[in-house]
Design a protein around this motif. Structure first.
Motif, mmCIF file in Angstrom:
data_model
loop_
_atom_site.group_PDB
_atom_site.id
_atom_site.type_symbol
_atom_site.label_atom_id
_atom_site.label_comp_id
_atom_site.label_asym_id
_atom_site.label_seq_id
_atom_site.Cartn_x
_atom_site.Cartn_y
_atom_site.Cartn_z
ATOM 1 N N VAL A 12 -74.593 41.989 85.918
ATOM 2 C CA VAL A 12 -73.511 42.049 84.932
ATOM 3 C C VAL A 12 -72.159 42.033 85.636
ATOM 4 O O VAL A 12 -71.245 41.305 85.228
ATOM 5 N N ARG A 13 -71.995 42.819 86.700
ATOM 6 C CA ARG A 13 -70.723 42.835 87.451
ATOM 7 C C ARG A 13 -70.399 41.441 87.994
ATOM 8 O O ARG A 13 -69.263 40.984 87.918
ATOM 9 N N ARG A 14 -71.405 40.765 88.527
ATOM 10 C CA ARG A 14 -71.178 39.423 89.092
ATOM 11 C C ARG A 14 -70.816 38.426 87.985
ATOM 12 O O ARG A 14 -69.927 37.582 88.170
ATOM 13 N N ALA A 15 -71.475 38.522 86.843
ATOM 14 C CA ALA A 15 -71.139 37.640 85.717
ATOM 15 C C ALA A 15 -69.694 37.870 85.277
ATOM 16 O O ALA A 15 -68.970 36.919 84.974
ATOM 17 N N MET A 16 -69.253 39.130 85.276
ATOM 18 C CA MET A 16 -67.858 39.430 84.917
ATOM 19 C C MET A 16 -66.901 38.802 85.921
ATOM 20 O O MET A 16 -65.868 38.245 85.536
ATOM 21 N N GLU A 17 -67.252 38.885 87.188
ATOM 22 C CA GLU A 17 -66.428 38.249 88.227
ATOM 23 C C GLU A 17 -66.333 36.747 87.980
ATOM 24 O O GLU A 17 -65.251 36.159 88.057
ATOM 25 N N LEU A 18 -67.474 36.123 87.719
ATOM 26 C CA LEU A 18 -67.514 34.675 87.501
ATOM 27 C C LEU A 18 -66.699 34.261 86.283
ATOM 28 O O LEU A 18 -66.155 33.150 86.237
ATOM 29 N N MET A 19 -66.616 35.136 85.294
ATOM 30 C CA MET A 19 -65.865 34.825 84.067
ATOM 31 C C MET A 19 -64.379 35.149 84.204
ATOM 32 O O MET A 19 -63.608 34.865 83.303
ATOM 33 N N PHE A 25 -64.745 38.295 80.246
ATOM 34 C CA PHE A 25 -66.184 38.342 79.991
ATOM 35 C C PHE A 25 -66.463 38.785 78.555
ATOM 36 O O PHE A 25 -67.207 38.127 77.824
ATOM 37 N N PHE A 26 -65.834 39.907 78.148
ATOM 38 C CA PHE A 26 -66.120 40.421 76.803
ATOM 39 C C PHE A 26 -65.458 39.594 75.708
ATOM 40 O O PHE A 26 -65.971 39.525 74.589
ATOM 41 N N LYS A 27 -64.364 38.917 76.025
ATOM 42 C CA LYS A 27 -63.770 38.009 75.042
ATOM 43 C C LYS A 27 -64.751 36.861 74.761
ATOM 44 O O LYS A 27 -65.002 36.516 73.604
ATOM 45 N N ALA A 28 -65.314 36.290 75.838
ATOM 46 C CA ALA A 28 -66.292 35.208 75.668
ATOM 47 C C ALA A 28 -67.545 35.706 74.955
ATOM 48 O O ALA A 28 -68.078 35.024 74.065
ATOM 49 N N ALA A 29 -68.013 36.883 75.303
ATOM 50 C CA ALA A 29 -69.201 37.461 74.659
ATOM 51 C C ALA A 29 -68.944 37.690 73.169
ATOM 52 O O ALA A 29 -69.801 37.391 72.334
ATOM 53 N N ASP A 30 -67.767 38.209 72.821
ATOM 54 C CA ASP A 30 -67.430 38.443 71.408
ATOM 55 C C ASP A 30 -67.335 37.132 70.633
ATOM 56 O O ASP A 30 -67.763 37.050 69.474
ATOM 57 N N GLU A 31 -66.773 36.087 71.262
ATOM 58 C CA GLU A 31 -66.676 34.784 70.594
ATOM 59 C C GLU A 31 -68.061 34.196 70.334
ATOM 60 O O GLU A 31 -68.322 33.655 69.253
ATOM 61 N N GLU A 32 -68.945 34.306 71.325
ATOM 62 C CA GLU A 32 -70.305 33.798 71.142
ATOM 63 C C GLU A 32 -71.039 34.576 70.065
ATOM 64 O O GLU A 32 -71.737 33.986 69.237
ATOM 65 N N LEU A 33 -70.867 35.890 70.058
ATOM 66 C CA LEU A 33 -71.510 36.714 69.037
ATOM 67 C C LEU A 33 -70.952 36.391 67.650
ATOM 68 O O LEU A 33 -71.707 36.314 66.676
ATOM 69 N N ALA A 34 -69.652 36.170 67.551
ATOM 70 C CA ALA A 34 -69.049 35.811 66.259
ATOM 71 C C ALA A 34 -69.609 34.484 65.755
ATOM 72 O O ALA A 34 -69.874 34.334 64.556
ATOM 73 N N ASP A 35 -69.810 33.526 66.668
ATOM 74 C CA ASP A 35 -70.390 32.239 66.278
ATOM 75 C C ASP A 35 -71.818 32.431 65.766
ATOM 76 O O ASP A 35 -72.187 31.882 64.718
ATOM 77 N N VAL A 36 -72.606 33.198 66.488
ATOM 78 C CA VAL A 36 -73.989 33.467 66.066
ATOM 79 C C VAL A 36 -73.989 34.182 64.719
ATOM 80 O O VAL A 36 -74.728 33.807 63.801
ATOM 81 N N ASN A 37 -73.160 35.210 64.565
ATOM 82 C CA ASN A 37 -73.107 35.946 63.299
ATOM 83 C C ASN A 37 -72.630 35.064 62.155
ATOM 84 O O ASN A 37 -73.096 35.194 61.024
ATOM 85 N N GLY A 38 -71.703 34.157 62.444
ATOM 86 C CA GLY A 38 -71.229 33.232 61.413
ATOM 87 C C GLY A 38 -72.336 32.332 60.918
ATOM 88 O O GLY A 38 -72.434 32.039 59.725
ATOM 89 N N ARG A 39 -73.172 31.885 61.823
ATOM 90 C CA ARG A 39 -74.312 31.043 61.415
ATOM 91 C C ARG A 39 -75.388 31.879 60.734
ATOM 92 O O ARG A 39 -76.090 31.391 59.853
ATOM 93 N N TRP A 40 -75.548 33.125 61.158
ATOM 94 C CA TRP A 40 -76.552 34.005 60.559
ATOM 95 C C TRP A 40 -76.145 34.412 59.147
ATOM 96 O O TRP A 40 -76.962 34.453 58.246
ATOM 97 N N ASN A 41 -74.883 34.684 58.937
ATOM 98 C CA ASN A 41 -74.389 35.205 57.659
ATOM 99 C C ASN A 41 -74.083 34.093 56.669
ATOM 100 O O ASN A 41 -72.997 34.009 56.122
ATOM 101 N N GLN A 42 -75.055 33.239 56.442
ATOM 102 C CA GLN A 42 -74.917 32.154 55.476
ATOM 103 C C GLN A 42 -75.323 32.662 54.090
ATOM 104 O O GLN A 42 -75.862 33.752 53.938
#
Length: 192
Positions: A12-19, A25-42
């Protein structure tokens, strides 16, 4: 591959470094989760209504094709698709021919839904269903007895029920009795 628990923190630390750090890291994670939730909440009720109509028509379509072609073999074992079953319909039969554009449109809507969960039934879709003259006439006649909306999804559902009845009608005892009565009347047979 099993990753030992002590390595997960390092991953996880290395992934944060790479991002680019914790915030990125958490901005990208939140955006991906929002996209998934948007598709789920149809609108699952609308999706369910479309899928139910498609499955309903396919059930009666399969039954019709099998009854109309008793030597055909099992469509289920052949794994025939909806479109393949539609291709087996007798397009020369006027009762079938008038329904074909609507049946094909129903399948197109289901296919749109498979690629875009937010698909809705449009006014253009409804016009295709209402282009089935017998369906449209029966629906108009029924509107004098009960209120109907022009909601495209309700028109799709009405068309699905109409199609099911049309597919079953040819092979029911009632339809056979009516057909025989018509034939006898035409030939001057049994008194009506």
């Amino acid at each position: 591959m099993h990753i030992p628990p002590h390595d997960n923190d390092r991953i996880v630390r290395r992934a944060m470094e790479l991002m680019g750090g914790h915030d990125a890291f958490f901005k990208a994670a939140d955006e991906e989760l929002a996209d998934v939730n948007g598709r789920w909440n149809q609108n699952v009720a609308e999706i369910g209504r479309i899928l139910r109509a498609h499955l309903f028509v396919e059930h009666y379509l399969t039954q019709y094709v099998a009854q109309a072609n008793p030597r055909l073999g099992s469509l289920t074992e052949a794994r025939a698709t909806f479109a393949q079953k539609v291709a087996l319909l007798d397009a020369v039969n006027p009762d079938i021919a008038t329904m074909l554009p609507g049946i094909k449109r129903l399948n197109a809507i289901r296919n749109r839904l498979a690629h875009n969960l937010g698909t809705q039934v449009s006014e253009d879709d409804a016009r295709i269903f209402l282009g089935c003259e017998r369906f449209s006439a029966l629906r108009a006649a029924r509107s004098t007895e009960e209120s109907q909306t022009n909601d495209p999804l309700e028109i799709l559902e009405d068309f699905a029920r109409h199609t099911a009845v049309s597919f079953t009608y040819e092979f029911t005892p009632l339809s056979k009795a009516i057909a025989q009565s018509i034939m006898e009347a035409q030939l001057g047979g049994a008194a009506i």
